[in-house]
Design a protein around this motif. Structure first.
Motif, mmCIF file in Angstrom:
data_model
loop_
_atom_site.group_PDB
_atom_site.id
_atom_site.type_symbol
_atom_site.label_atom_id
_atom_site.label_comp_id
_atom_site.label_asym_id
_atom_site.label_seq_id
_atom_site.Cartn_x
_atom_site.Cartn_y
_atom_site.Cartn_z
ATOM 1 N N LEU A 18 0.830 -1.197 0.000
ATOM 2 C CA LEU A 18 0.000 0.000 0.000
ATOM 3 C C LEU A 18 0.870 1.254 0.000
ATOM 4 N N ALA A 19 1.865 1.278 0.865
ATOM 5 C CA ALA A 19 2.709 2.463 1.002
ATOM 6 C C ALA A 19 3.480 2.770 -0.276
ATOM 7 N N THR A 20 3.836 1.742 -1.039
ATOM 8 C CA THR A 20 4.660 1.942 -2.232
ATOM 9 C C THR A 20 3.868 1.836 -3.538
ATOM 10 N N ARG A 72 3.899 2.640 11.474
ATOM 11 C CA ARG A 72 3.863 3.051 10.070
ATOM 12 C C ARG A 72 2.465 3.496 9.651
ATOM 13 N N THR A 73 1.451 2.872 10.221
ATOM 14 C CA THR A 73 0.084 3.305 9.935
ATOM 15 C C THR A 73 -0.130 4.742 10.381
ATOM 16 N N ALA A 74 0.423 5.094 11.539
ATOM 17 C CA ALA A 74 0.285 6.460 12.040
ATOM 18 C C ALA A 74 0.905 7.466 11.068
ATOM 19 N N LEU A 75 2.014 7.100 10.439
ATOM 20 C CA LEU A 75 2.652 7.989 9.472
ATOM 21 C C LEU A 75 1.892 8.034 8.158
ATOM 22 N N LEU A 76 1.371 6.896 7.740
ATOM 23 C CA LEU A 76 0.643 6.837 6.465
ATOM 24 C C LEU A 76 -0.728 7.482 6.546
ATOM 25 N N SER A 77 -1.299 7.555 7.730
ATOM 26 C CA SER A 77 -2.683 7.996 7.870
ATOM 27 C C SER A 77 -2.910 9.399 7.317
ATOM 28 N N ARG A 78 -1.886 10.250 7.379
ATOM 29 C CA ARG A 78 -2.056 11.624 6.895
ATOM 30 C C ARG A 78 -2.194 11.682 5.371
ATOM 31 N N TYR A 79 -1.804 10.589 4.703
ATOM 32 C CA TYR A 79 -1.849 10.559 3.239
ATOM 33 C C TYR A 79 -3.025 9.751 2.701
ATOM 34 N N LEU A 80 -3.734 9.066 3.579
ATOM 35 C CA LEU A 80 -4.850 8.230 3.147
ATOM 36 C C LEU A 80 -6.135 9.041 3.124
ATOM 37 N N LEU A 101 1.720 2.155 20.869
ATOM 38 C CA LEU A 101 2.519 3.329 20.521
ATOM 39 C C LEU A 101 2.893 4.159 21.747
ATOM 40 N N ALA A 102 2.241 3.898 22.866
ATOM 41 C CA ALA A 102 2.572 4.593 24.109
ATOM 42 C C ALA A 102 3.647 3.869 24.917
ATOM 43 N N VAL A 103 4.018 2.665 24.498
ATOM 44 C CA VAL A 103 5.034 1.881 25.220
ATOM 45 C C VAL A 103 6.416 2.466 24.946
ATOM 46 N N GLU A 104 7.182 2.680 26.006
ATOM 47 C CA GLU A 104 8.493 3.317 25.863
ATOM 48 C C GLU A 104 9.413 2.542 24.933
ATOM 49 N N ALA A 105 9.413 1.220 25.048
ATOM 50 C CA ALA A 105 10.292 0.404 24.201
ATOM 51 C C ALA A 105 9.930 0.551 22.730
ATOM 52 N N VAL A 106 8.654 0.752 22.442
ATOM 53 C CA VAL A 106 8.227 0.962 21.055
ATOM 54 C C VAL A 106 8.686 2.327 20.571
ATOM 55 N N PHE A 160 13.272 8.748 12.153
ATOM 56 C CA PHE A 160 12.551 7.711 11.429
ATOM 57 C C PHE A 160 11.412 8.252 10.566
ATOM 58 N N PRO A 161 10.547 9.139 11.076
ATOM 59 C CA PRO A 161 9.442 9.617 10.226
ATOM 60 C C PRO A 161 9.937 10.243 8.922
ATOM 61 N N GLU A 162 10.975 11.069 9.014
ATOM 62 C CA GLU A 162 11.509 11.706 7.811
ATOM 63 C C GLU A 162 12.110 10.682 6.859
ATOM 64 N N LEU A 163 12.841 9.718 7.402
ATOM 65 C CA LEU A 163 13.451 8.682 6.567
ATOM 66 C C LEU A 163 12.384 7.848 5.871
ATOM 67 N N PHE A 164 11.316 7.537 6.591
ATOM 68 C CA PHE A 164 10.252 6.705 6.032
ATOM 69 C C PHE A 164 9.561 7.411 4.865
ATOM 70 N N ILE A 165 9.193 8.666 5.067
ATOM 71 C CA ILE A 165 8.510 9.408 3.997
ATOM 72 C C ILE A 165 9.465 9.646 2.830
ATOM 73 N N ASP A 166 10.719 9.915 3.116
ATOM 74 C CA ASP A 166 11.697 10.102 2.041
ATOM 75 C C ASP A 166 11.854 8.826 1.221
ATOM 76 N N PHE A 167 11.843 7.678 1.891
ATOM 77 C CA PHE A 167 11.910 6.396 1.185
ATOM 78 C C PHE A 167 10.715 6.226 0.256
ATOM 79 N N LEU A 168 9.534 6.598 0.720
ATOM 80 C CA LEU A 168 8.335 6.473 -0.115
ATOM 81 C C LEU A 168 8.410 7.394 -1.333
#
Length: 216
Positions: A108-110, A159-167, A186-191, A199-207
């Motif tokens: 979906l993302a690509t 990744r869904t949280a990042l993609l949601s703005r484009y859907l 998404l509220a868990v510290e380890a996550v 990461f958000p910038e890298l992910f969108i740049d990759f797309l």
């Protein structure tokens, strides 16, 4: 314990599964990033599938995120698996379902055309509907305690949280239990700490570099 050595790609959701487990269980580890489109020879020499994650542990090379997470869980009690054999098997089955959902999300993302976006979006929605029927506990998959199923699905939700703005739709509109689970993870510290800071910038740049229709 000697720190484990994890070999990673900054955007890989499968690596992120293992990083979440390592952080949650407070296992000492070092991480080394490579570029998957130009992997070094030393990596190809040790990775049977040429993929990440790869974990160097006790003189052995481990690969595949589900296998790595099982190992991490076994060496550091308490376990992130349920106690009974049937529930463990059940959880492992849903981890595999999560892997399939990750692939659908990537497609979906690509996707490069509106038609492909619609097709892949419908596939993701269908899988989320199946997942919705399975969720009977809160805040996590099995209830109060984080499990390996949770570490497997958290990268999807990030990744869904990042993609949601484009859907054009609310991806969780018909799956409120999935939404609640996603928000809890998404509220868990380890996550939150399981990806690089940009990461958000890298992910969108990759797309964008992938000619994704969503981010055009």
């Amino acid at each position: 314990m000697q720190p484990l050595e994890l070999i990673s790609f900054k955007l890989c959701p499968f690596v992120q599964r293992s990083v979440i487990t390592l952080l949650h269980k407070k296992i000492p580890f070092n991480i080394q990033y490579i570029e998957l489109d130009n992997p070094p020879d030393w990596f190809l020499a040790i990775s049977p599938l040429g993929k990440v994650p790869v974990l160097k542990a006790e003189g052995q090379i481990l690969f595949e995120s589900a296998v790595i997470n099982e190992y991490l869980d076994e060496i550091t009690p308490p376990s992130l698996h349920p106690a009974t054999a049937i529930r463990k098997a059940h959880n492992r089955a849903w981890i595999e379902f999560g892997s399939n959902l990750l692939i659908s999300q990537y497609l979906l993302a690509t996707a490069k055309t509106p038609e492909a976006v619609e097709t892949q979006q419908n596939d993701v929605l269908a899988k989320l509907t199946i997942l919705e029927r399975e969720l009977n506990h809160t805040p996590y998959f099995n209830g109060e305690n984080l499990s390996l199923v949770d570490t497997a699905f958290a990268p999807i939700f990030m990744r869904t949280a990042l993609l949601s703005r484009y859907l054009s739709i609310d991806i969780y509109q018909k799956t409120p239990k999935v939404r609640t689970w996603a928000n809890a993870l998404l509220a868990v510290e380890a996550v939150q700490q399981s990806v690089v800071t940009n990461f958000p910038e890298l992910f969108i740049d990759f797309l964008k570099k992938s000619n994704s229709y969503l981010v055009q």
